[in-house]
Structure formats: structure tokens, C-alpha cells
Design an enzyme around this catalytic site. Structure first.
Site, PDB file in Angstrom:
ATOM      1  N   GLY A  29       3.071   2.074  -4.432  1.00 31.72           N
ATOM      2  CA  GLY A  29       3.282   2.051  -2.982  1.00 31.72           C
ATOM      3  C   GLY A  29       3.024   3.405  -2.350  1.00 31.72           C
TER       4      GLY A  29
ATOM      5  CB  THR B 119      -1.443   2.546   2.018  1.00 37.91           C
ATOM      6  OG1 THR B 119      -2.364   2.925   0.992  1.00 37.91           O
ATOM      7  CG2 THR B 119      -2.168   2.524   3.354  1.00 37.91           C
TER       8      THR B 119
ATOM      9  CB  THR C  48      -7.075   7.979   4.742  1.00 35.15           C
ATOM     10  OG1 THR C  48      -7.633   6.685   4.944  1.00 35.15           O
ATOM     11  CG2 THR C  48      -7.706   8.595   3.533  1.00 35.15           C
TER      12      THR C  48
ATOM     13  CD  GLU D 142      -6.279   3.377  -7.719  1.00 35.50           C
ATOM     14  OE1 GLU D 142      -6.479   4.460  -7.115  1.00 35.50           O
ATOM     15  OE2 GLU D 142      -5.473   2.522  -7.321  1.00 35.50           O
TER      16      GLU D 142
HETATM   17  C1  LIG Z   1      -6.608  -5.607  -0.310  1.00 33.26           C
HETATM   18  C2  LIG Z   1      -6.072  -4.209  -0.284  1.00 33.26           C
HETATM   19  C3  LIG Z   1      -5.239  -3.792  -1.317  1.00 33.26           C
HETATM   20  C4  LIG Z   1      -4.664  -2.523  -1.284  1.00 33.26           C
HETATM   21  N1  LIG Z   1      -3.765  -2.156  -2.259  1.00 33.26           N
HETATM   22  C5  LIG Z   1      -3.058  -0.996  -2.115  1.00 33.26           C
HETATM   23  C6  LIG Z   1      -1.981  -0.675  -3.010  1.00 33.26           C
HETATM   24  O1  LIG Z   1      -1.685  -1.421  -3.957  1.00 33.26           O
HETATM   25  N2  LIG Z   1      -1.279   0.466  -2.793  1.00 33.26           N
HETATM   26  C7  LIG Z   1      -1.550   1.310  -1.766  1.00 33.26           C
HETATM   27  O2  LIG Z   1      -0.860   2.316  -1.617  1.00 33.26           O
HETATM   28  N3  LIG Z   1      -2.585   1.045  -0.899  1.00 33.26           N
HETATM   29  C8  LIG Z   1      -3.329  -0.087  -1.057  1.00 33.26           C
HETATM   30  N4  LIG Z   1      -4.354  -0.385  -0.176  1.00 33.26           N
HETATM   31  C9  LIG Z   1      -4.627   0.521   0.921  1.00 33.26           C
HETATM   32  C10 LIG Z   1      -5.979   1.232   0.802  1.00 33.26           C
HETATM   33  O3  LIG Z   1      -5.902   2.228  -0.180  1.00 33.26           O
HETATM   34  C11 LIG Z   1      -6.312   1.749   2.192  1.00 33.26           C
HETATM   35  O4  LIG Z   1      -6.572   0.606   3.020  1.00 33.26           O
HETATM   36  C12 LIG Z   1      -7.497   2.650   2.190  1.00 33.26           C
HETATM   37  O5  LIG Z   1      -7.199   3.835   1.482  1.00 33.26           O
HETATM   38  C13 LIG Z   1      -7.898   3.013   3.626  1.00 33.26           C
HETATM   39  O6  LIG Z   1      -6.779   3.402   4.373  1.00 33.26           O
HETATM   40  P1  LIG Z   1      -6.463   2.722   5.774  1.00 33.26           P
HETATM   41  O7  LIG Z   1      -6.557   1.264   5.599  1.00 33.26           O
HETATM   42  O8  LIG Z   1      -5.191   3.240   6.295  1.00 33.26           O
HETATM   43  O9  LIG Z   1      -7.667   3.170   6.696  1.00 33.26           O
HETATM   44  P2  LIG Z   1      -7.720   4.413   7.692  1.00 33.26           P
HETATM   45  O10 LIG Z   1      -7.194   5.640   7.041  1.00 33.26           O
HETATM   46  O11 LIG Z   1      -7.149   3.999   8.987  1.00 33.26           O
HETATM   47  O12 LIG Z   1      -9.311   4.574   7.824  1.00 33.26           O
HETATM   48  C14 LIG Z   1     -10.116   3.564   8.458  1.00 33.26           C
HETATM   49  C15 LIG Z   1     -11.575   3.975   8.351  1.00 33.26           C
HETATM   50  O13 LIG Z   1     -11.775   5.225   9.001  1.00 33.26           O
HETATM   51  C16 LIG Z   1     -12.377   6.149   8.109  1.00 33.26           C
HETATM   52  N5  LIG Z   1     -11.796   7.479   8.290  1.00 33.26           N
HETATM   53  C17 LIG Z   1     -10.493   7.815   8.459  1.00 33.26           C
HETATM   54  N6  LIG Z   1     -10.375   9.154   8.565  1.00 33.26           N
HETATM   55  C18 LIG Z   1     -11.618   9.668   8.461  1.00 33.26           C
HETATM   56  C19 LIG Z   1     -12.154  10.997   8.477  1.00 33.26           C
HETATM   57  N7  LIG Z   1     -11.365  12.075   8.638  1.00 33.26           N
HETATM   58  N8  LIG Z   1     -13.485  11.147   8.327  1.00 33.26           N
HETATM   59  C20 LIG Z   1     -14.303  10.081   8.188  1.00 33.26           C
HETATM   60  N9  LIG Z   1     -13.854   8.804   8.151  1.00 33.26           N
HETATM   61  C21 LIG Z   1     -12.530   8.603   8.283  1.00 33.26           C
HETATM   62  C22 LIG Z   1     -12.045   5.653   6.690  1.00 33.26           C
HETATM   63  O14 LIG Z   1     -13.032   6.063   5.789  1.00 33.26           O
HETATM   64  C23 LIG Z   1     -12.019   4.137   6.892  1.00 33.26           C
HETATM   65  O15 LIG Z   1     -13.298   3.595   6.699  1.00 33.26           O
HETATM   66  C24 LIG Z   1      -4.981  -1.635  -0.229  1.00 33.26           C
HETATM   67  C25 LIG Z   1      -5.856  -2.043   0.789  1.00 33.26           C
HETATM   68  C26 LIG Z   1      -6.396  -3.311   0.777  1.00 33.26           C
HETATM   69  C27 LIG Z   1      -7.290  -3.732   1.901  1.00 33.26           C
END
Ligand SMILES: Cc1cc2nc3c(=O)[nH]c(=O)nc-3n(C[C@H](O)[C@H](O)[C@H](O)COP(=O)(O)OP(=O)(O)OC[C@H]3O[C@@H](n4cnc5c(N)ncnc54)[C@H](O)[C@@H]3O)c2cc1C
Length: 385
Positions: free
Chosen positions: A121, A123, A129, A243
Site C-alpha cells: 500500500g 499510492t 506519483t 518488481e
Molecule cells: C490496476 C492498478 C493496480 C495498482 N496496484 C497498486 C498497488 O498494489 N499498490 C500501490 O501502491 N499502487 C498501485 N497502483 C497505483 C500505480 O502505481 C499508480 O497508478 C501509478 O504509479 C501512477 O500514479 P497515479 O495514478 O497517481 O498517476 P499520477 O501521478 O496522477 O500521474 C498521471 C499521469 O501524469 C504523468 N505525470 C505525473 N507527474 C509527472 C511529471 N512530473 N512529469 C511528467 N509526467 C507526469 C504520469 O506519468 C501519468 O501518466 C495501481 C494502479 C492501477 C491502475
């Protein structure tokens, strides 16, 4: 169909197991949006998910290269290792940073399949991110930590006994470096659900069990802290190379699956009096996809080699994940396109694999963040965020 066929004995054994779970099995599970319980159980009982656990704890003590072959073969045989890959790599955090008592307590039961440690856990909805800004807190009170906050997209919580949780133990304003002051904990999920953890499933594009988590005064015994308080972010980062490399291998498995399926199809599909695969407009994109999967595969072996030699491999793990996710997605597009309308029919399994492989452009790390890593750490460009 590949130029690299190492670890043939592991491949054949995993393929034999996967043969008991043919396309129809995965298709039905996908349509019903249920968990592939029997498949994961069979992999666990055969010991495949304990590949990375040392023999002294009941695992098979294999390297990341072998582990990656197991994950690749699951996807190559039409399955989706996303249902269980957490069990393969989450325990690495415990193995590297847990106390001897924690390792003795958890690892043998994880290796035997009695307990599942499939969830991590990290995100959160409002920080994405930008992990160091997480708002979930764990405050020490006597021999307990009290957790409050929220997580999102946390996978396999309903099919795991334990989760590794990242929470802030020192407020961001009070730490010298923003990466400090976060800690990781083992959370007993079933106990937590009775006293402060609420799990809300997120219906999504793939048959992937993932959830929102709400923590309201969840008490965790202080002995569940892994490693030193305040160092949790570093420990989590440590585990990400494994991972990413394993998920790269899954994408490579997908990539070969798409190339194999489409190559067979276009040999047989006759339109305008000849196989569609006789047209360059059909065969060239397939050849291109194959070349790209092969190239990604080389970077995956490089990442495995460095990881298994205990060398730094952040760049190679990230690049392998980028190349493999891109190659599998492009192969998916080509496979769907060359099947024409039939690619959309569930019984061909292409639309399912197409959805499954798309995830890896976003999770566990998005493509842009890999570009940022390479720009900053390999090319010496200024950090962009
Ligand atoms: C099906 C699924 C399973 C998952 N399982 C897990 C889990 O088990 N545990 C866990 O902790 N997380 C999990 N995640 C979360 C996953 O790791 C995140 O969705 C992923 O890291 C992206 O983060 P975010 O969704 O908050 O996107 P955001 O951080 O909101 O980013 C959205 C987009 O904007 C871009 N972006 C953001 N900031 C920048 C920047 N500074 N420069 C350029 N581009 C940028 C990103 O590249 C992305 O394409 C899961 C996600 C999904 C969809």
C-alpha cells in the site's frame, strides 16, 4: 518463437502447470470478474511463487532471472501473473529489511502458501506519483502505531493475508529530506478489517482486484514496523527493481503471446484468395513487433544479471519495464488489428490480453516517470519535479 530460450526446464514445468488452465479458464474468470483462485493455488502448491524466498525459510532460493521466467511463462500461456506477482516480490522487502524474528515468523508460512503477502500500500488519491507527500500517518502510542489516512489502487487486498503499508511517521515539515520520515509496516489485513480498515473495491478495465483503503485509528503493534522508523521510503524503493523487472518479463510473455497468435492467424486467414499474412502490410508490423519484444527481452536479462549479482540495476530495471511494456502494447495492437473483427470477440482472448497488457504503461510506474529517471540519473539532466 524466440531467439532466447534459456531456463528451458523451468519453462517446461510452468507450461505443464499452465496447460491445466487453458484459455477458457482465464476467459471465464475475466468475464465473471473473479479471482483465479485455483490457478494461484496450483502455482503456490508447486512452489513457483516462493522462488525468491531462500531455502532456509522453505523457498527455492532462486534468482530474479528464474523468477522472471516463471512470470513470463504465466503470461505467455494466456494467464495474467498480475493476480499473484505480489507474492513473488513483496517478501523481498521483509527479507532485506525485516528483523530475524520477523523473517522467522512470516517467511516460512509465505513460502508454504499458508499466508499470502500479495499487497503493498503506497499510492494515495491526492498525491499520486509524488509519494513523499503521502498523507497517511502512523503515530506511535505506547506499543502501537495508530494509522489514519487513505490509499488507492491497492491490489489483491481481498486475496492476501498481509500488506506492507507505507505511512508517514514524522511530518514532512519536520524532516531534513522529504524522503525521510516514512515507515513501513506489516498489516494483518483480516484483523485490520475488524478494527479500523475499510476496503472498497474499484471496478476497472481489467479483471484486477484493486481497492481504495480507508484507515481510521487502525492500531498496528509496534513490532510490525519493518526496519528502522523513518527509512521506509528507501526500503520500498529497494524492492522496486525486482518488481519492475518481473513485470517486464510478464510483458515479454504477453508480447510473445500476441506475436504467436497473430502469426498463426494470418497464415490461415484467406482473403482475396491468399493468406492475409502474405501481404507485406500485414507481415511487416508483426515482424516489427517480434523484433521489439526480442530487444526488450535483452534488457530484461541485463537487469536480472545485475540484480542477481547484487549490482545497482535501477536504470536497467526501469528501461526493461519501459521497453517491454511498449513492445507488448504494440504487439497487442498489431494482433488485434490483423484479426479484424474477430479480435474483438471474447473467445479469441485477444481483447482480454489487450486490456491486461495496457496497464503496464501506467503501473507500477508510468512511462513518463521512467523517462524522468533516465534523464536525471543517466543523462545528468536537471530533475524536472
Ligand atoms: C490496476 C492498478 C493496480 C495498482 N496496484 C497498486 C498497488 O498494489 N499498490 C500501490 O501502491 N499502487 C498501485 N497502483 C497505483 C500505480 O502505481 C499508480 O497508478 C501509478 O504509479 C501512477 O500514479 P497515479 O495514478 O497517481 O498517476 P499520477 O501521478 O496522477 O500521474 C498521471 C499521469 O501524469 C504523468 N505525470 C505525473 N507527474 C509527472 C511529471 N512530473 N512529469 C511528467 N509526467 C507526469 C504520469 O506519468 C501519468 O501518466 C495501481 C494502479 C492501477 C491502475
Amino acid at each position: 518463437m524466440t531467439t532466447s530460450n534459456n531456463y528451458q526446464d523451468i519453462r517446461e514445468a510452468v507450461r505443464d502447470l499452465c496447460a491445466q488452465f487453458p484459455d477458457e479458464y482465464h476467459r471465464k474468470i475475466d468475464a465473471a470478474r473473479t479471482y483465479p483462485q485455483e490457478f494461484v493455488e496450483a502455482l503456490t502448491q508447486a512452489g513457483w511463487l516462493a522462488a525468491l524466498i531462500p531455502q532456509e525459510y522453505g523457498g527455492s532460493g532462486l534468482g530474479l532471472a528464474e523468477a522472471s521466467v516463471i512470470m513470463e511463462e504465466i503470461n505467455r500461456c494466456s494467464g495474467n501473473a498480475g493476480a499473484c506477482h505480489g507474492q513473488m516480490y513483496n517478501m523481498g522487502t521483509l527479507l532485506r529489511h525485516g528483523s530475524q524474528a520477523q523473517k522467522d515468523f512470516y517467511l516460512p508460512k509465505i513460502a508454504s502458501g499458508q499466508w499470502r503477502l500479495q499487497s503493498m500500500g503506497v499510492t494515495e488519491p491526492s498525491t499520486g506519483t509524488d509519494t513523499t507527500k503521502i498523507k497517511t500517518t502512523a503515530v506511535k502510542k505506547g506499543d502501537r502505531y495508530v494509522v489514519n489516512g487513505q490509499k488507492v489502487w491497492i491490489s489483491r487486498v481481498q486475496h492476501s493475508d498481509f500488506m506492507i503499508l507505507l505511512a508517514r511517521t514524522t511530518p514532512l515539515a519536520e524532516v531534513k529530506k522529504k524522503s525521510e520520515g516514512m515507515s513501513i509496516f506489516m498489516v494483518d489485513l483480516r484483523a485490520a478489517e475488524k478494527s479500523g480498515l475499510t476496503v472498497r473495491p474499484i471496478p476497472n478495465m481489467v479483471n484486477h482486484e484493486t481497492n481504495e483503503l480507508f484507515f481510521e485509528n487502525l492500531e498496528i503493534p509496534a513490532e510490525n514496523l519493518i526496519g528502522q522508523e523513518g527509512q521506509g521510503f528507501r526500503y520500498i524503493l529497494d524492492g522496486l527493481n525486482a518488481e519492475r523487472t518481473l513485470i517486464a518479463a510478464e510483458c515479454i510473455g504477453d508480447g510473445y503471446w500476441f506475436v504467436d497468435r497473430v502469426s498463426k492467424y494470418v497464415k490461415d486467414r484467406v482473403v482475396f484468395g491468399r493468406p492475409t499474412g502474405q501481404n507485406q502490410g500485414v507481415q511487416f508490423p508483426i515482424a516489427e513487433s517480434f523484433i521489439e519484444v526480442e530487444a526488450a527481452n535483452l534488457m530484461r536479462w541485463r537487469a536480472c544479471e545485475l540484480f542477481d549479482a547484487h549490482q545497482p540495476c535501477g536504470a536497467e530495471a526501469n528501461m526493461a519495464k519501459y521497453l517491454a511494456a511498449k513492445a507488448s502494447w504494440e504487439a497487442a495492437n498489431v494482433c488485434l488489428q490483423m484479426h479484424g473483427g474477430f479480435g474483438f470477440a471474447c473467445e479469441y482472448d485477444i481483447e482480454r490480453k489487450f486490456r491486461e497488457t495496457r496497464l503496464y504503461q501506467v503501473a507500477p510506474i508510468s512511462t513518463n516517470l521512467i523517462f524522468s529517471y533516465v534523464a536525471e540519473h543517466m543523462l545528468g539532466l536537471p530533475r524536472s519535479f
